[in-house]
Design a protein around this motif. Structure first.
Motif, PDB file in Angstrom:
ATOM      1  N   VAL A 148       0.841  -1.199   0.000  1.00 13.17           N
ATOM      2  CA  VAL A 148       0.000   0.000   0.000  1.00 13.17           C
ATOM      3  C   VAL A 148       0.877   1.250   0.000  1.00 13.17           C
ATOM      4  N   LYS A 149       1.939   1.233   0.775  1.00 15.41           N
ATOM      5  CA  LYS A 149       2.845   2.392   0.817  1.00 15.41           C
ATOM      6  C   LYS A 149       3.509   2.616  -0.542  1.00 15.41           C
ATOM      7  N   LYS A 150       3.958   1.535  -1.185  1.00 11.04           N
ATOM      8  CA  LYS A 150       4.578   1.652  -2.514  1.00 11.04           C
ATOM      9  C   LYS A 150       3.572   2.175  -3.539  1.00 11.04           C
ATOM     10  N   PHE A 151       2.351   1.654  -3.471  1.00  8.66           N
ATOM     11  CA  PHE A 151       1.283   2.054  -4.392  1.00  8.66           C
ATOM     12  C   PHE A 151       1.028   3.563  -4.273  1.00  8.66           C
ATOM     13  N   ARG A 152       0.885   4.036  -3.046  1.00 13.42           N
ATOM     14  CA  ARG A 152       0.569   5.452  -2.821  1.00 13.42           C
ATOM     15  C   ARG A 152       1.754   6.343  -3.195  1.00 13.42           C
ATOM     16  N   LYS A 153       2.966   5.860  -2.984  1.00 17.20           N
ATOM     17  CA  LYS A 153       4.162   6.630  -3.333  1.00 17.20           C
ATOM     18  C   LYS A 153       4.233   6.837  -4.846  1.00 17.20           C
ATOM     19  N   LEU A 154       3.936   5.777  -5.611  1.00 23.63           N
ATOM     20  CA  LEU A 154       3.940   5.891  -7.076  1.00 23.63           C
ATOM     21  C   LEU A 154       2.921   6.925  -7.551  1.00 23.63           C
ATOM     22  N   ALA A 155       1.757   6.935  -6.912  1.00 22.45           N
ATOM     23  CA  ALA A 155       0.713   7.894  -7.295  1.00 22.45           C
ATOM     24  C   ALA A 155       1.094   9.325  -6.927  1.00 22.45           C
ATOM     25  N   GLN A 156       1.806   9.470  -5.822  1.00 25.90           N
ATOM     26  CA  GLN A 156       2.217  10.816  -5.382  1.00 25.90           C
ATOM     27  C   GLN A 156       3.313  11.392  -6.267  1.00 25.90           C
ATOM     28  N   GLU A 157       4.150  10.513  -6.810  1.00 25.94           N
ATOM     29  CA  GLU A 157       5.323  10.967  -7.567  1.00 25.94           C
ATOM     30  C   GLU A 157       5.025  11.276  -9.025  1.00 25.94           C
ATOM     31  N   SER A 158       3.882  10.826  -9.531  1.00 22.43           N
ATOM     32  CA  SER A 158       3.569  11.025 -10.956  1.00 22.43           C
ATOM     33  C   SER A 158       2.115  11.456 -11.126  1.00 22.43           C
ATOM     34  N   LYS A 159       1.927  12.596 -11.795  1.00 20.19           N
ATOM     35  CA  LYS A 159       0.556  13.070 -12.042  1.00 20.19           C
ATOM     36  C   LYS A 159      -0.203  12.085 -12.928  1.00 20.19           C
ATOM     37  N   GLU A 160       0.506  11.509 -13.905  1.00 17.12           N
ATOM     38  CA  GLU A 160      -0.135  10.560 -14.821  1.00 17.12           C
ATOM     39  C   GLU A 160      -0.637   9.332 -14.061  1.00 17.12           C
ATOM     40  N   ILE A 161       0.200   8.818 -13.151  1.00 21.75           N
ATOM     41  CA  ILE A 161      -0.199   7.656 -12.350  1.00 21.75           C
ATOM     42  C   ILE A 161      -1.343   8.041 -11.412  1.00 21.75           C
ATOM     43  N   LYS A 162      -1.261   9.246 -10.846  1.00 16.07           N
ATOM     44  CA  LYS A 162      -2.317   9.719  -9.953  1.00 16.07           C
ATOM     45  C   LYS A 162      -3.658   9.782 -10.702  1.00 16.07           C
ATOM     46  N   ASP A 163      -3.656  10.315 -11.930  1.00 19.06           N
ATOM     47  CA  ASP A 163      -4.878  10.369 -12.754  1.00 19.06           C
ATOM     48  C   ASP A 163      -5.397   8.965 -13.032  1.00 19.06           C
ATOM     49  N   LEU A 164      -4.472   8.064 -13.372  1.00 18.21           N
ATOM     50  CA  LEU A 164      -4.853   6.678 -13.654  1.00 18.21           C
ATOM     51  C   LEU A 164      -5.563   6.062 -12.458  1.00 18.21           C
ATOM     52  N   VAL A 165      -4.986   6.230 -11.273  1.00 17.47           N
ATOM     53  CA  VAL A 165      -5.558   5.637 -10.062  1.00 17.47           C
ATOM     54  C   VAL A 165      -6.914   6.261  -9.740  1.00 17.47           C
ATOM     55  N   GLU A 166      -7.014   7.589  -9.838  1.00 15.10           N
ATOM     56  CA  GLU A 166      -8.252   8.258  -9.437  1.00 15.10           C
ATOM     57  C   GLU A 166      -9.395   8.013 -10.415  1.00 15.10           C
ATOM     58  N   ILE A 167      -9.082   7.894 -11.702  1.00 15.13           N
ATOM     59  CA  ILE A 167     -10.130   7.535 -12.668  1.00 15.13           C
ATOM     60  C   ILE A 167     -10.544   6.075 -12.468  1.00 15.13           C
ATOM     61  N   SER A 168      -9.553   5.211 -12.233  1.00 12.13           N
ATOM     62  CA  SER A 168      -9.855   3.789 -11.991  1.00 12.13           C
ATOM     63  C   SER A 168     -10.724   3.623 -10.758  1.00 12.13           C
ATOM     64  N   LEU A 169     -10.459   4.436  -9.749  1.00  8.43           N
ATOM     65  CA  LEU A 169     -11.231   4.388  -8.509  1.00  8.43           C
ATOM     66  C   LEU A 169     -12.708   4.680  -8.769  1.00  8.43           C
ATOM     67  N   LYS A 170     -12.988   5.589  -9.675  1.00  9.10           N
ATOM     68  CA  LYS A 170     -14.382   5.933 -10.008  1.00  9.10           C
ATOM     69  C   LYS A 170     -15.065   4.804 -10.784  1.00  9.10           C
ATOM     70  N   LEU A 171     -14.284   4.060 -11.574  1.00  9.27           N
ATOM     71  CA  LEU A 171     -14.873   3.029 -12.442  1.00  9.27           C
ATOM     72  C   LEU A 171     -14.895   1.638 -11.798  1.00  9.27           C
ATOM     73  N   GLU A 172     -14.046   1.425 -10.802  1.00  8.78           N
ATOM     74  CA  GLU A 172     -14.013   0.130 -10.133  1.00  8.78           C
ATOM     75  C   GLU A 172     -15.406  -0.215  -9.586  1.00  8.78           C
ATOM     76  N   GLY A 173     -15.839  -1.439  -9.815  1.00 10.32           N
ATOM     77  CA  GLY A 173     -17.136  -1.879  -9.305  1.00 10.32           C
ATOM     78  C   GLY A 173     -18.272  -1.739 -10.294  1.00 10.32           C
ATOM     79  N   LEU A 174     -18.037  -1.031 -11.422  1.00  6.48           N
ATOM     80  CA  LEU A 174     -19.081  -0.949 -12.447  1.00  6.48           C
ATOM     81  C   LEU A 174     -19.237  -2.311 -13.120  1.00  6.48           C
ATOM     82  N   THR A 175     -20.401  -2.570 -13.676  1.00  6.77           N
ATOM     83  CA  THR A 175     -20.641  -3.840 -14.356  1.00  6.77           C
ATOM     84  C   THR A 175     -20.000  -3.782 -15.740  1.00  6.77           C
TER      85      THR A 175
END
Length: 661
Positions: free
Chosen positions: A516-543
């Motif tokens: 979890v710490k590594k995952f969050r560090k990658l998102a903090q260090e790159s805007k592109e990765i941060k966008d990827l994670v935050e968009i994925s977070l909105k779509l996770e769980g959709l059918t």
């Protein structure tokens, strides 16, 4: 008076198009103070049960609807090049249908079923003929720019638009409303003007909608990515403005809707208020979703036979047969068997499950009589002596100390669940027997909804955003397994949940904390990765897509189309000589149980097929007819062999974990 009701809304069940999760929708609707909300997913009713329950539990009137795909030709025609997505599809039109009452819900179910079974061509379609035949209890809105009158109105062709308005009015009368939208599409403004002229000339009402596809205004980009996933392309290939027409199509508050329509045209306030008029036409409660009574197929056709007595007599005769064949324990007094049998029969009859046991016993004994190998029983059903007496199982629960209440508990009334193993090669024969016994139109397979899980969502979103595969893969590989085999931490847990809370939830697992710490560090260090994670977070769980349950079968007391909407898996049907065999319910197993329908698991087991072949080979080569039930289950040599761990090919003992025990 200021008021409005959303009547055109796509949830996660408008597959890879709607990005609104039903639980989040109910919460937001309550926050906005909406008294009613409609669900209108594309061509299906998959989400209607969940929607009904969620809205009811939040004090909001649920309006059950569907945005039907409509062809101006015949639903059985297969002409022209259409498309699976709604953007490039130039053939199929749309029509909003809302149920006023129970009759309306039943007709919606029939229309959706017919669309899949008879009208599927890229999309499940209805035509004018079938719409007219099943229109009672329905309200119609002319839909978006894909609606027939709106389509012609957008082209400035008032004559064609008007002709279709007349046709729909012939069906729906005062329950037809011309749909007006306020968005950034020039064609919509043209359509609105033409539709308003038609409304005045022919005294047709109109209503405002927002064609909601995502929950919050800031979810637009996530929805655009979802559309790119659906169309198997990247955002870059389309261009960032390709989905511009979806701008503003979120679940807007009343205040936002007021501002969107304010002063747009004469009668704009009436367009908003007419949505309330429509909602008031809808019943507060729909019995199809409220009726949880059990709906057993009719096992006995003879009206003068008491089903309780019939089951009791069968169980008594079955136990007598087991005793005569020495299939009960010699170490347990016979009276204990009879006491247990009478106790179980009392519980079964008090709970109203006599028919269930008779139905299961019938198809299992038919299988045994027709050389279809059947498993000895699995799960909690093996704890029932009645099941043993009826030959549903071949496991003596008293000999093995198995508890009946694990299977049926008088204090927790729920439908019994007997999973049955059949020879994999002959499973379909049993299903055919059941169809012949209870009627082909009363038996169907069961749908499953496959949701976007954390790892796959990251990879899908990265692909749609044009990112390198390795970027998503690094993140995905950091997601650790949960406490249950086959489960993984969610993106919310990986990105948002406090680590202390995760440690409490999963125990102090070092792999979770580190990853979890590594995952969050990658998102903090790159805007592109941060966008990827935050968009994925909105779509996770959709059918993401649907499929058929591997073993589930539902058996109803009358044609299923009278009870639930049906679905035809076009992918499976195209591989089959009998597409009708792939008809399934649009509700999944959990929802069917809530409706009180009987579902069974017909499991195809390769081990049974192999055992049967071995039995035949032994008979051919050694002249010995092996009876599995008479084998010595206390054979010391067998247990010594199993303890070596050399059990590859032995059912349920061949996994690495079992062999290393």
């Amino acid at each position: 008076m200021k008021d409005f009701v959303h009547l055109h809304l796509h949830t996660q069940y408008s597959l890879l198009d709607g990005a609104i999760k039903i639980k989040d929708l109910a919460k937001k609707a309550k926050e906005y103070g909406y008294k009613a909300v409609a669900i209108t997913d594309h061509g299906n009713l998959f989400g209607t049960m969940s929607f009904y329950k969620q809205m009811k539990s939040n004090g909001i009137k649920p309006i059950i609807g569907m945005e039907a795909y409509f062809t101006t030709g015949n639903r059985t025609d297969r002409k022209g090049k259409a498309a699976e997505d709604n953007i490039t599809d130039r053939i199929n039109h749309h029509l909003i249908l809302l149920a006023k009452n129970d009759t309306g819900v039943k007709n919606l179910a029939k229309l959706s079923s017919i669309a899949f079974i008879e009208g599927f061509y890229y999309k499940p379609r209805i035509d004018y003929e079938v719409l007219a035949a099943h229109s009672e209890g329905l309200i119609a809105l002319t839909a978006c720019l894909k609606g027939v009158p709106t389509f012609y109105a957008a082209q400035g062709d008032e004559e064609k638009s008007m002709s279709w308005v007349k046709k729909f009015k012939d069906i729906f009368g005062e329950d037809l409303y011309l749909e007006l939208q306020s968005n950034h599409i020039p064609a919509q403004e043209t359509a609105n003007k033409v539709l308003l002229d038609i409304a005045k000339k022919y005294d047709v009402k109109f209503a405002a909608t927002n064609d909601c596809h995502y929950l919050l205004e800031e979810d637009l980009r996530a929805h655009n990515v979802l559309m790119a996933i659906q169309m198997k392309k990247t955002i870059q290939e389309f261009g960032e403005d390709a989905f511009g027409h979806y701008d503003g199509m979120h679940f807007a508050s009343y205040e936002e809707m007021y501002e969107k329509f304010k002063g747009k045209y004469d009668g704009w306030e009436k367009a908003l208020l007419n949505t309330v008029e429509i909602a008031e036409k809808v019943s507060d409660s729909l019995s199809i979703f409220e009726d949880k009574s059990y709906k057993f197929p009719q096992f006995l056709k003879e009206a003068n036979i008491n089903i309780n007595s019939y089951l009791k007599n069968m169980a008594i005769e079955g136990l007598k047969s087991r005793i005569q064949k020495s299939q009960i324990s010699k170490d347990i007094p016979e009276i204990e068997y009879w006491d247990r049998l009478n106790y179980e029969l009392g519980v079964i009859q008090n709970m109203g499950f006599d028919s269930y046991f008779l139905i299961v016993s019938d198809f299992i004994n038919w299988s045994k009589q027709n050389d279809v190998p059947v498993g000895p029983g699995r799960g909690s059903a093996a704890g029932s002596l009645v099941a043993f007496a009826l030959s549903i199982t071949d496991v003596d629960p008293l000999r093995h100390g198995l508890i009946f209440e694990r299977f049926l508990n008088p204090e927790r009334i729920s439908m019994p669940d007997i999973d049955v193993d059949f020879c994999m090669d002959n499973r379909d024969k049993v299903i055919e027997y059941v169809k012949e016994r209870y009627g082909k139109d009363s038996v169907a397979q069961i749908i499953t909804y496959n949701t976007m899980k954390a790892k796959q969502t990251l990879r899908d979103v990265a692909r749609a955003m044009g990112m390198a595969y390795k970027d998503a893969d690094v993140l995905a590989k950091l997601i650790p397994q949960g406490n249950v085999q086959g489960t993984w931490l969610s993106l919310e847990e990986m990105y948002l949940t406090p680590i202390e809370e995760l440690m409490e939830r999963y125990g102090h697992r070092g792999d979770i904390e580190d990853n979890v710490k590594k995952f969050r560090k990658l998102a903090q260090e790159s805007k592109e990765i941060k966008d990827l994670v935050e968009i994925s977070l909105k779509l996770e769980g959709l059918t993401r897509h649907t499929s058929l349950h591997a073993a589930g079968i539902v058996i109803a007391p009358k044609p299923l189309m009278e009870l639930v909407p049906l679905y035809l898996d076009s992918r499976e049907a195209s591989k089959s000589d009998s597409p009708q065999n792939n008809i399934a319910t649009q509700y999944d197993m959990a929802h069917l149980e809530e409706l009180g329908l009987v579902k069974m698991d017909f499991l195809g087991l390769k081990t049974l097929t192999e055992l049967w072949k071995m039995k035949e080979l032994v008979k051919q080569n050694k002249g010995i007819d092996v009876d599995f039930l008479s084998l010595d289950f206390n054979n010391k040599e067998i247990y010594e062999f199993l303890s070596t761990g050399n059990t590859v090919g032995v059912f349920q003992l061949e996994s690495k974990g079992m062999r290393e025990l």
